[in-house]
Write an enzyme that holds these catalytic residues in place. Structure first.
Site, PDB file in Angstrom:
ATOM      1  N   CYS A 228      35.524 -88.355-113.327  1.00  0.00           N
ATOM      2  CA  CYS A 228      34.894 -88.786-112.070  1.00  0.00           C
ATOM      3  C   CYS A 228      35.949 -89.207-111.049  1.00  0.00           C
ATOM      4  CB  CYS A 228      33.897 -89.915-112.302  1.00  0.00           C
ATOM      5  SG  CYS A 228      32.929 -90.355-110.823  1.00  0.00           S
ATOM      6  N   GLY A 229      36.099 -88.412-110.004  1.00  0.00           N
ATOM      7  CA  GLY A 229      37.114 -88.700-108.998  1.00  0.00           C
ATOM      8  C   GLY A 229      36.847 -89.962-108.212  1.00  0.00           C
ATOM      9  N   THR A 230      35.599 -90.139-107.750  1.00  0.00           N
ATOM     10  CA  THR A 230      35.285 -91.363-107.006  1.00  0.00           C
ATOM     11  C   THR A 230      35.266 -92.569-107.934  1.00  0.00           C
ATOM     12  OG1 THR A 230      32.909 -90.868-107.187  1.00  0.00           O
ATOM     13  CG2 THR A 230      34.037 -90.171-105.164  1.00  0.00           C
TER      14      THR A 230
ATOM     15  N   ASP B  59      28.708 -87.802-116.229  1.00  0.00           N
ATOM     16  CA  ASP B  59      29.819 -87.007-115.715  1.00  0.00           C
ATOM     17  C   ASP B  59      30.665 -86.499-116.868  1.00  0.00           C
ATOM     18  OD1 ASP B  59      31.958 -85.920-114.224  1.00  0.00           O
ATOM     19  OD2 ASP B  59      31.696 -87.434-112.662  1.00  0.00           O
TER      20      ASP B  59
ATOM     21  N   CYS C 109      32.550 -86.618-103.417  1.00  0.00           N
ATOM     22  CA  CYS C 109      32.648 -86.177-104.812  1.00  0.00           C
ATOM     23  C   CYS C 109      34.070 -85.699-105.074  1.00  0.00           C
ATOM     24  CB  CYS C 109      31.643 -85.061-105.090  1.00  0.00           C
ATOM     25  SG  CYS C 109      31.643 -84.500-106.804  1.00  0.00           S
ATOM     26  N   GLY C 110      34.770 -86.403-105.967  1.00  0.00           N
ATOM     27  CA  GLY C 110      36.153 -86.055-106.265  1.00  0.00           C
ATOM     28  C   GLY C 110      36.278 -84.764-107.044  1.00  0.00           C
ATOM     29  N   HIS C 111      35.523 -84.652-108.138  1.00  0.00           N
ATOM     30  CA  HIS C 111      35.617 -83.419-108.924  1.00  0.00           C
ATOM     31  C   HIS C 111      35.133 -82.235-108.100  1.00  0.00           C
ATOM     32  CE1 HIS C 111      31.257 -82.898-109.865  1.00  0.00           C
ATOM     33  NE2 HIS C 111      31.649 -81.676-110.146  1.00  0.00           N
TER      34      HIS C 111
END
EC number: 5.1.1.8
Length: 308
Positions: free
Chosen positions: A236-238, A232, A88-90
């Site tokens: 969304c980081g990913t 989201d 999870c990026g965020h």
């Protein structure tokens, strides 16, 4: 009375609930083993932490763990209302900001063990955080799926730490006031992918949908549907990592060039990439803000002690 100490934050509007204390001790030798142990033996703790009455469908959980690598600052396991996330990026940005808030880390590069491998996060002096995500790539291009009630849609399948189906031509209006229609549309697409056997590599389920549109203040605006039917609030980081992989594969974004990805709420991530063999290494920069430092209470006599 059981207690869980949590730090809440949001990254671009998307909340992260960092669990610092209270969960059962995990014994797996890798973060993937620990995630599986949590899922198979202790899942009620995830439910208690994130589901009503203590949580909601939007919350993403991050369990703070001791590192499994000698050079890592910590380990982390991510989860949401529906189950467990690979990466999870965020949430990684929220994790790092929360650790700084508690005085546990200072600016610099911090390595973090996750179930899909080690990532690094740079905490900058100004509070911004850059995540060097897992190697990302496009798996298949312009795959057709028949979405009931909407017809055939074509999108790319890409890995950015989670599996994504990325769609640019969809005919939808990507605006916040249209989020309910977008939710139903993308959820129908997720179900269509499942029923029609469209997967990531080695049959891995695709559990995120990402729609794109133009944005006057960024290179692109997205709407991301996550597992559990919650969209989201952040870019969304990913998902941005998966987008960078597709842009790189198409020759539309040069190595080191910045891509500004806006979310449906207007928040932004700045992304760039470096070549990593046949894949790319995405770098995602954003900010997180603290919203709560809380102790969750679990009364065993409560009929909803472990969530609704």
């Amino acid at each position: 009375m059981k207690q869980i100490h949590v730090i809440d934050s949001h990254t671009g509007g998307e909340p992260t609930r960092l669990v610092m204390k209270g969960f059962p001790q995990l014994r797996g030798r890798s973060m993937a083993e620990q995630r599986d142990e949590l899922r198979e033996l202790h899942d009620r703790w995830r439910r208690a932490c994130l589901l009503e009455p203590r949580g909601n469908d939007v919350l993403v959980g991050a369990l703070y763990c001791p590192p499994v690598s000698a050079d890592a600052t910590c380990g982390v396991i991510f989860f949401n209302n529906a189950g467990y996330l690979n990466m999870c990026g965020h949430g990684t940005i929220g994790l790092v900001a929360s650790l700084q808030h508690m005085g546990l880390i200072t600016p610099g590069v911090h390595k973090i063990d996750t179930p899909v491998g080690q990532v690094s996060a740079t905490l900058h002096e100004d509070g911004a955080i850059t995540v060097a995500n897992v190697p990302s790539y496009r798996y298949r291009q312009q795959v057709a799926v028949d979405v009931p009630g909407h017809g055939v849609v074509r999108g790319d399948i890409a890995w950015g730490g989670n599996w994504f189906f990325l769609v640019s031509e969809h005919g939808q209006r990507i605006e916040l006031d249209n989020r309910e229609a977008l939710t139903e549309y993308t959820w129908a697409m997720l179900k269509a992918l499942e029923t029609q056997g469209v997967t990531g590599e080695n049959g891995a389920p695709i559990d995120h949908i990402e729609l794109f549109a133009d944005d006057p203040n960024a290179d692109s605006r997205n709407f991301v549907m996550c597992p559990g039917k919650a969209y989201d609030r952040s870019p969304c980081g990913t998902g941005t990592s998966a987008k960078l992989a597709c842009l790189a594969a198409d020759g539309k974004l040069a190595e080191g060039q910045t891509w500004v990805q806006a979310s449906i709420t207007g928040s932004q991530f700045h992304g760039r990439y470096a070549r990593d063999g046949e894949r790319i290494r995405p770098f995602i920069t954003g900010r997180a803000y603290m919203t709560a430092d809380s102790t969750l209470l679990i009364d065993e006599q409560d009929p909803f002690a472990w969530g609704i």
